[in-house]
Structures are given as structure tokens and as C-alpha cells.
Design an enzyme around this catalytic site. Structure first.
Site, PDB file in Angstrom:
ATOM      1  N   ARG A 147       0.847  -1.212   0.000  1.00  0.00           N
ATOM      2  CA  ARG A 147       0.000   0.000   0.000  1.00  0.00           C
ATOM      3  C   ARG A 147       0.875   1.251   0.000  1.00  0.00           C
ATOM      4  O   ARG A 147       2.103   1.165   0.059  1.00  0.00           O
ATOM      5  CB  ARG A 147      -0.902   0.028   1.227  1.00  0.00           C
ATOM      6  CG  ARG A 147      -0.131  -0.032   2.544  1.00  0.00           C
ATOM      7  CD  ARG A 147      -1.028  -0.001   3.747  1.00  0.00           C
ATOM      8  NE  ARG A 147      -1.887  -1.164   3.827  1.00  0.00           N
ATOM      9  CZ  ARG A 147      -1.471  -2.391   4.246  1.00  0.00           C
ATOM     10  NH1 ARG A 147      -0.218  -2.566   4.611  1.00  0.00           N
ATOM     11  NH2 ARG A 147      -2.300  -3.395   4.296  1.00  0.00           N
ATOM     12  N   GLY A 148       0.206   2.411  -0.052  1.00  0.00           N
ATOM     13  CA  GLY A 148       0.875   3.706   0.132  1.00  0.00           C
ATOM     14  C   GLY A 148       1.995   3.960  -0.864  1.00  0.00           C
ATOM     15  O   GLY A 148       1.906   3.624  -2.055  1.00  0.00           O
ATOM     16  N   ILE A 149       3.076   4.540  -0.356  1.00  0.00           N
ATOM     17  CA  ILE A 149       4.210   4.927  -1.206  1.00  0.00           C
ATOM     18  C   ILE A 149       4.860   3.698  -1.851  1.00  0.00           C
ATOM     19  O   ILE A 149       5.260   3.729  -3.016  1.00  0.00           O
ATOM     20  CB  ILE A 149       5.238   5.723  -0.357  1.00  0.00           C
ATOM     21  CG1 ILE A 149       4.630   7.079   0.058  1.00  0.00           C
ATOM     22  CG2 ILE A 149       6.537   5.923  -1.115  1.00  0.00           C
ATOM     23  CD1 ILE A 149       5.437   7.844   1.098  1.00  0.00           C
TER      24      ILE A 149
ATOM     25  N   ASP B 235       6.063  -7.525   1.637  1.00  0.00           N
ATOM     26  CA  ASP B 235       5.353  -6.933   2.783  1.00  0.00           C
ATOM     27  C   ASP B 235       5.188  -8.014   3.841  1.00  0.00           C
ATOM     28  O   ASP B 235       5.613  -9.157   3.632  1.00  0.00           O
ATOM     29  CB  ASP B 235       4.005  -6.310   2.366  1.00  0.00           C
ATOM     30  CG  ASP B 235       3.695  -5.046   3.183  1.00  0.00           C
ATOM     31  OD1 ASP B 235       3.520  -5.167   4.414  1.00  0.00           O
ATOM     32  OD2 ASP B 235       3.633  -3.952   2.593  1.00  0.00           O
TER      33      ASP B 235
ATOM     34  N   LEU C 261       8.632  11.293  24.535  1.00  0.00           N
ATOM     35  CA  LEU C 261       9.627  10.341  25.032  1.00  0.00           C
ATOM     36  C   LEU C 261       9.272   9.798  26.419  1.00  0.00           C
ATOM     37  O   LEU C 261       9.412   8.591  26.677  1.00  0.00           O
ATOM     38  CB  LEU C 261      11.012  11.006  25.046  1.00  0.00           C
ATOM     39  CG  LEU C 261      12.174  10.065  25.312  1.00  0.00           C
ATOM     40  CD1 LEU C 261      12.259   8.951  24.290  1.00  0.00           C
ATOM     41  CD2 LEU C 261      13.480  10.845  25.330  1.00  0.00           C
TER      42      LEU C 261
ATOM     43  N   ASN D 214      10.723  16.120  15.275  1.00  0.00           N
ATOM     44  CA  ASN D 214       9.285  16.359  15.411  1.00  0.00           C
ATOM     45  C   ASN D 214       8.830  15.931  16.798  1.00  0.00           C
ATOM     46  O   ASN D 214       9.254  14.885  17.296  1.00  0.00           O
ATOM     47  CB  ASN D 214       8.527  15.568  14.328  1.00  0.00           C
ATOM     48  CG  ASN D 214       7.164  16.125  14.061  1.00  0.00           C
ATOM     49  OD1 ASN D 214       6.839  17.250  14.486  1.00  0.00           O
ATOM     50  ND2 ASN D 214       6.341  15.373  13.361  1.00  0.00           N
TER      51      ASN D 214
ATOM     52  N   TYR E 274      11.039   7.808  15.712  1.00  0.00           N
ATOM     53  CA  TYR E 274      10.896   7.855  14.246  1.00  0.00           C
ATOM     54  C   TYR E 274      11.986   8.750  13.623  1.00  0.00           C
ATOM     55  O   TYR E 274      12.658   8.370  12.659  1.00  0.00           O
ATOM     56  CB  TYR E 274       9.503   8.391  13.914  1.00  0.00           C
ATOM     57  CG  TYR E 274       9.158   8.426  12.441  1.00  0.00           C
ATOM     58  CD1 TYR E 274       8.845   7.272  11.738  1.00  0.00           C
ATOM     59  CD2 TYR E 274       9.137   9.642  11.744  1.00  0.00           C
ATOM     60  CE1 TYR E 274       8.514   7.317  10.390  1.00  0.00           C
ATOM     61  CE2 TYR E 274       8.799   9.688  10.395  1.00  0.00           C
ATOM     62  CZ  TYR E 274       8.490   8.522   9.724  1.00  0.00           C
ATOM     63  OH  TYR E 274       8.159   8.577   8.392  1.00  0.00           O
TER      64      TYR E 274
HETATM   65  P1  NAD Z   1       2.068   2.919   4.905  1.00  0.00           P
HETATM   66  O1  NAD Z   1       1.817   2.615   6.339  1.00  0.00           O
HETATM   67  O2  NAD Z   1       0.919   3.259   4.016  1.00  0.00           O
HETATM   68  O3  NAD Z   1       2.874   1.700   4.241  1.00  0.00           O
HETATM   69  C1  NAD Z   1       3.985   1.085   4.863  1.00  0.00           C
HETATM   70  C2  NAD Z   1       4.084  -0.353   4.419  1.00  0.00           C
HETATM   71  O4  NAD Z   1       5.197  -0.949   5.109  1.00  0.00           O
HETATM   72  C3  NAD Z   1       2.834  -1.173   4.801  1.00  0.00           C
HETATM   73  O5  NAD Z   1       2.356  -1.899   3.691  1.00  0.00           O
HETATM   74  C4  NAD Z   1       3.317  -2.069   5.914  1.00  0.00           C
HETATM   75  O6  NAD Z   1       2.632  -3.299   5.978  1.00  0.00           O
HETATM   76  C5  NAD Z   1       4.790  -2.244   5.545  1.00  0.00           C
HETATM   77  N1  NAD Z   1       5.562  -2.674   6.710  1.00  0.00           N
HETATM   78  C6  NAD Z   1       5.552  -2.132   7.940  1.00  0.00           C
HETATM   79  N2  NAD Z   1       6.332  -2.843   8.758  1.00  0.00           N
HETATM   80  C7  NAD Z   1       6.832  -3.875   8.045  1.00  0.00           C
HETATM   81  C8  NAD Z   1       7.686  -4.951   8.346  1.00  0.00           C
HETATM   82  N3  NAD Z   1       8.166  -5.139   9.581  1.00  0.00           N
HETATM   83  N4  NAD Z   1       8.027  -5.826   7.373  1.00  0.00           N
HETATM   84  C9  NAD Z   1       7.527  -5.669   6.118  1.00  0.00           C
HETATM   85  N5  NAD Z   1       6.698  -4.650   5.769  1.00  0.00           N
HETATM   86  C10 NAD Z   1       6.355  -3.764   6.724  1.00  0.00           C
HETATM   87  O7  NAD Z   1       3.166   4.089   4.915  1.00  0.00           O
HETATM   88  P2  NAD Z   1       3.556   5.163   3.770  1.00  0.00           P
HETATM   89  O8  NAD Z   1       2.963   6.447   4.133  1.00  0.00           O
HETATM   90  O9  NAD Z   1       3.361   4.608   2.418  1.00  0.00           O
HETATM   91  O10 NAD Z   1       5.128   5.287   4.073  1.00  0.00           O
HETATM   92  C11 NAD Z   1       6.126   4.559   3.369  1.00  0.00           C
HETATM   93  C12 NAD Z   1       7.502   5.027   3.829  1.00  0.00           C
HETATM   94  O11 NAD Z   1       7.627   6.444   3.620  1.00  0.00           O
HETATM   95  C13 NAD Z   1       7.764   4.794   5.318  1.00  0.00           C
HETATM   96  O12 NAD Z   1       9.110   4.417   5.504  1.00  0.00           O
HETATM   97  C14 NAD Z   1       7.485   6.150   5.926  1.00  0.00           C
HETATM   98  O13 NAD Z   1       8.167   6.331   7.143  1.00  0.00           O
HETATM   99  C15 NAD Z   1       8.004   7.079   4.840  1.00  0.00           C
HETATM  100  N6  NAD Z   1       7.405   8.439   4.901  1.00  0.00           N
HETATM  101  C16 NAD Z   1       6.067   8.652   4.673  1.00  0.00           C
HETATM  102  C17 NAD Z   1       5.562   9.956   4.747  1.00  0.00           C
HETATM  103  C18 NAD Z   1       4.100  10.281   4.485  1.00  0.00           C
HETATM  104  O14 NAD Z   1       3.725  11.466   4.572  1.00  0.00           O
HETATM  105  N7  NAD Z   1       3.244   9.322   4.186  1.00  0.00           N
HETATM  106  C19 NAD Z   1       6.411  11.009   5.059  1.00  0.00           C
HETATM  107  C20 NAD Z   1       7.742  10.751   5.299  1.00  0.00           C
HETATM  108  C21 NAD Z   1       8.249   9.466   5.198  1.00  0.00           C
END
Ligand code: NAD
Length: 476
Positions: free
Chosen positions: A246-248, A267, A326, A376, A382
Site C-alpha cells: 500500500r501507500g508509497i 510486505d 519520550l 518532530n 521515528y
Molecule cells: P504505509 O503505512 O501506508 O505503508 C507502509 C508499508 O510498510 C505497509 O504496507 C506495511 O505493511 C509495511 N511494513 C511495515 N512494517 C513492516 C515490516 N516489519 N516488514 C515488512 N513490511 C512492513 O506508509 P507510507 O505512508 O506509504 O510510508 C512509506 C515510507 O515512507 C515509510 O518508511 C514512511 O516512514 C516514509 N514516509 C512517509 C511519509 C508520508 O507522509 N506518508 C512522510 C515521510 C516518510
């Protein structure tokens, strides 16, 4: 989650109403984004104005006519170099005159080769070129400054002059962000001039819609096989994307597949269903693993070798947040965040390198965050994990350069995903508006930046952290 102001701003009559009523309401401009995979002639039908007598004339001549641009320049040397290539591609180079700065014709991009500037007085060129032409920039237009990194200067005056390009670019980005236009700075090390093309293709195209006010360094550090196919550039490449359900991660897997790659989508086992769905749709391979499992590195390396003989591109995207101040944070919230977001990246990459699964001329791209740059509230765990990714990236890039493996990080700002949809309304609004472009980005914006880092032609970019943040004011 819908951005109401952005949606309203797409209606001309609402924009007119807000302007005529003098309402202090930001109306962000909808950003033009690419419709499909990359194309060689991405500047077809577009006009660019170019100035400056620096070291990048030949690189610009290689790029602009081939990309389909009509070039306007008042610099005789540029007119000659670019002109010598333009005919072969049926393109035009025309002199830039005083009348052009008065003209109502809009241009797609303003490019300044500032690599020859050596004294503060030389900075006047920034003033004259952009002062005269910035009004002609189209909505969603591009400004690109080309300079030298100040740590490669040979005189004190040159270092000061080169340093000035950064503040100028960041400020101009804020001035033009309201019309969805971007301004970025490319710092080209001496000797890396011909490696700038991939960077320019990204920054001059709509693929970089959410990248603005950023410096990006180009070096000749990593060895380069000098291959630069611009259509289906990832054909024959095997990619691993973690967190691809999902997502990015999903957007990235789809984007890389559309550029010709075979994508191994990874995943957690509990996300098998959405993961398999994505993998099936893009003709990739699903692979379930928890990246923080101590056995994950070996399992992944064995699978990649067994199925594909190895891997060319690794995208470390899987990530979690366990936000708490924290004093209130549980040990488990700290450990999970560090283990998944940082330790797993280190462990998997080291295993892929040790087992020989990561091939020569490979690419490693990891997800950092602007929280890792700025810090943050409630995100000590994080932010530590995400700035750790930056330390990892810079160190590893030096170790793998001889094999042509580049290592980079992407630091997204506010991206519209389920993660940011869960943020309280006021914080979400601030996240969107406190930026040069006045809106959140989309997962595909991050996916495009990752894809750019993954290209064979991006060999000049290594050890870099690129923010995909719309010019966010935080940590800028
Ligand atoms: P999301 O939660 O939509 O997707 C993250 C995916 O990682 C999920 O499918 C989840 O199942 C998978 N995942 C989590 N833990 C896991 C594990 N232990 N083993 C295998 N898979 C695992 O998040 P997103 O918003 O798409 O973010 C993707 C990346 O971008 C992350 O690293 C996040 O920190 C970074 N990020 C996102 C944003 C934002 O605004 N959305 C901003 C800065 C950084």
C-alpha cells in the site's frame, strides 16, 4: 483525504472570486503530473530560456534538442553548442531578446548555467536573468540553476559565490510556488558534467512536481556504464520494494514496473492479500517477510538469487510510526521503530552485498523523512530512525561506488496517505499549507523521485538525500 482548497482552486470562477474579494485565502495551484511512463521527448512543444557561460553547454546541447525543446538564449556560446545539435532533432534555437521579457508568451523553464560564477559581483547574472524572465514562467513551470558545490571551489571568493546559489534558489522557489512552479539547484562537481542529464530530465519534467527548493549534487564518484535509455529505462532490471502492499511502496512498485522493471513486492505475511493483488497487477512477484526478522536478510537474498539470479535495485520503503512523547513512550514502540525503519535496512543491505545478490551498477534507495531532518514532537524514535537512514546512506555510498552501486535517500514531507489522513485536522492543514507549493504531495510524487534515483543514467547521484516535500518550511 480530499484537500478542499486545492479542489476549489481548480475552478477558475472560485479563484476569481477569492482574488476579487481580496480574501486572505491560499489557493494552491494544481500540479501538472506525468500521465504515464517517461518519454524521451518530454519537452516536446515547450520553450525554455537558457543563460550563462559555464561548463554545462555541451550537456545542455545533448539534452534540450533531443528532449524536443525550443531553446531561446542570448548567450552566443550556448546558441552555437545547442544549435549544432538542434537541427538533427528538428528543433529551433533562437536568440533571446529584450522583447522576450516583455512578451506574454509563457515559457516552460528558465535554466541558468552559473558554474562559471567566481566573485560576488558575478551574482548580478542571477538578478538580471531571472528578474527579466521570471514573469514569463508558465504555471507549473521549472527553474533550474546549475552551479558548483562550494567545497570544490579553488578560491575563497568562488566558495562564497557558489554558496549564494542555495539561498537564492530556495527563496525563488517560495516566490513562484503559488503558481505550482518549482526552482531547484544542481551542484555539479568538476568532471561530472556529462552525468547531469538524468537530473535535468527529472527536474525539468512534471515527474518532479513536488520537489522544490532543493539542492542536488552530481558527482563522478560511482563508476558508470554510460547507458541512458530514456524509454523503458528499467527493462531487464530486477527490483525489490519493501512495504509494497500500500501507500508509497505500492505507488513505487507500480511506477518501477511501468518503466520496464520486474518488481519483487515485499510486505508482512499478514498483508499477503493486498500484496499479492499489487504484484499480480504489475506482473511482479510477491514475497512475504517481516523485514525486522533476523532471518529476513538471508531469506530475501536466497529468494532473489533463486528466482532472478540477484537484484539490481533495492527500495527500502517499509516503515512504521509509534508516536509518543519520550517520557510516555513504551520500550516496544522505541524498539519496533528503530528495528523496522533502520536496523532492517542495514541488515538486509549488508546481507545482499555479502551474498553477492546485489549486482554491479545497482541502486539502493531508502525512505527517510523530513522528520529525520527537522525533528518532530512525539517522534524521537521515528526521527532517530530516519536520520539514521541518512547516516547509512552517506557512508555506504562511499563503500559501493567502485562497483557502480549508488545509495540515496528520499525524505518525503507531507504526503497524502492513510498515515497523514489520521493526523488531527489543524496539524494536517499546517502540514499542507506551510510549504512553497501550499499542498500535500501524492505517493506517486515520491515514487517518481525513487524511480529517478533508480535509473541507469542517475549514476552521478549518490550519497544524496532528496526531499520530496513541496518546499516545506520545516527543517528547510
Ligand atoms: P504505509 O503505512 O501506508 O505503508 C507502509 C508499508 O510498510 C505497509 O504496507 C506495511 O505493511 C509495511 N511494513 C511495515 N512494517 C513492516 C515490516 N516489519 N516488514 C515488512 N513490511 C512492513 O506508509 P507510507 O505512508 O506509504 O510510508 C512509506 C515510507 O515512507 C515509510 O518508511 C514512511 O516512514 C516514509 N514516509 C512517509 C511519509 C508520508 O507522509 N506518508 C512522510 C515521510 C516518510
Amino acid at each position: 483525504m480530499t484537500d478542499l482548497l486545492l479542489e476549489l482552486g481548480k475552478r477558475p470562477f472560485v479563484r476569481k472570486l477569492v482574488a476579487s474579494a481580496g480574501l486572505p485565502m491560499p489557493m494552491p495551484e494544481a500540479l501538472p503530473r506525468p500521465k504515464g511512463p517517461s518519454v524521451e521527448r518530454f519537452l516536446e512543444g515547450k520553450t525554455v530560456r537558457v543563460a550563462g557561460e559555464g561548463a554545462l553547454g555541451a550537456a545542455l546541447a545533448n539534452l534540450l534538442p533531443r528532449a524536443g525543446a525550443t531553446t531561446l538564449t542570448a548567450t552566443a556560446a550556448l546558441a552555437a553548442t545547442i544549435g549544432s545539435k538542434a537541427e538533427a532533432y528538428g528543433r529551433v534555437v533562437r536568440p533571446l531578446t529584450a522583447a522576450d521579457s516583455e512578451s506574454t508568451d509563457k515559457v516552460h523553464a528558465l535554466i541558468l548555467d552559473a558554474t562559471a560564477l567566481a566573485r560576488p559581483a558575478d551574482l548580478r547574472l542571477l538578478y538580471t536573468f531571472f528578474h527579466d524572465h521570471v514573469r514569463s514562467l508558465a504555471r507549473g513551470g521549472r527553474v533550474v540553476l546549475l552551479g558548483r558545490p562550494s567545497d570544490t571551489a579553488t578560491t575563497l571568493a568562488q566558495a562564497a559565490t557558489e554558496g549564494a546559489l542555495d539561498g537564492f534558489t530556495r527563496s525563488l522557489a517560495k516566490e513562484i510556488g503559488g503558481k505550482g512552479a518549482t526552482a531547484n539547484l544542481v551542484l555539479v562537481e568538476p568532471g561530472a558534467e556529462m552525468r547531469v542529464e538524468a537530473v535535468l530530465r527529472f527536474l525539468l519534467s512534471s515527474a518532479s512536481a513536488f520537489v522544490t527548493a532543493q539542492p542536488l549534487r552530481v558527482s563522478a564518484e560511482a563508476s558508470w556504464d554510460n547507458r541512458d535509455p530514456w524509454e523503458k529505462p528499467l527493462a531487464q532490471k530486477v527490483v525489490l520494494v519493501t512495504g509494497a502492499a500500500r501507500g508509497i511502496g505500492e505507488a513505487t512498485a507500480r511506477m518501477l514496473a511501468s518503466e520496464g522493471a520486474h518488481v519483487v513486492c515485499l510486505d508482512r505475511p499478514e498483508d499477503d492479500e493486498p500484496l499479492s493483488h499489487v504484484a499480480r497487477e504489475i506482473g511482479g512477484t510477491p514475497l512475504t517477510a517481516d523485514v525486522s526478522d533476523p532471518e529476513a536478510g538471508v531469506q530475501i537474498a536466497l529468494e532473489l538469487k533463486r528466482l532472478h539470479g540477484g537484484v539490481d535495485i533495492v527500495v527500502h520503503n517499509a516503515g512504521v510510526t509509534r508516536d509518543r512523547t519520550l517520557a510516555r513512550m513504551q520500550e516496544s514502540g522505541w524498539d519496533q521503530t528503530i528495528n523496522i525503519n533502520l536496523a532492517a535496512i542495514l541488515h538486509i543491505t549488508e546481507t545482499l552485498l555479502q551474498t553477492g545478490a546485489l549486482r554491479d551498477n545497482g541502486r539502493v534507495v531508502s525512505l527517510s523523512s523530513i522528520a529525520g531532518i527537522a525533528g518532530n514532537m512525539g517522534q524521537t524514535n521515528y526521527a532517530a530512525s530516519k536520520s539514521g537512514v541518512i547516516g547509512f546512506t552517506r557512508y555506504l555510498a562511499k563503500q559501493t561506488k567502485a562497483r557502480g552501486i549508488t545509495v540515496n535517500a528520499i525524505a518525503p514531507g507531507f504526503i497524502e496517505t492513510r498515515m497523514t489522513a489520521a493526523v488531527p485536522m489543524m496539524i494536517r492543514e499546517a502540514g499542507r499549507r506551510l510549504s512553497a507549493l501550499g499542498q500535500g504531495g501524492l505517493p506517486e510524487d515520491v515514487a517518481r523521485a525513487i524511480t529517478f534515483m533508480a535509473l541507469p543514467g542517475s549514476a552521478g547521484v549518490t550519497g544524496q538525500v532528496l526531499r520530496v516535500c513541496g518546499g516545506a518550511l520545516i527543517g528547510a
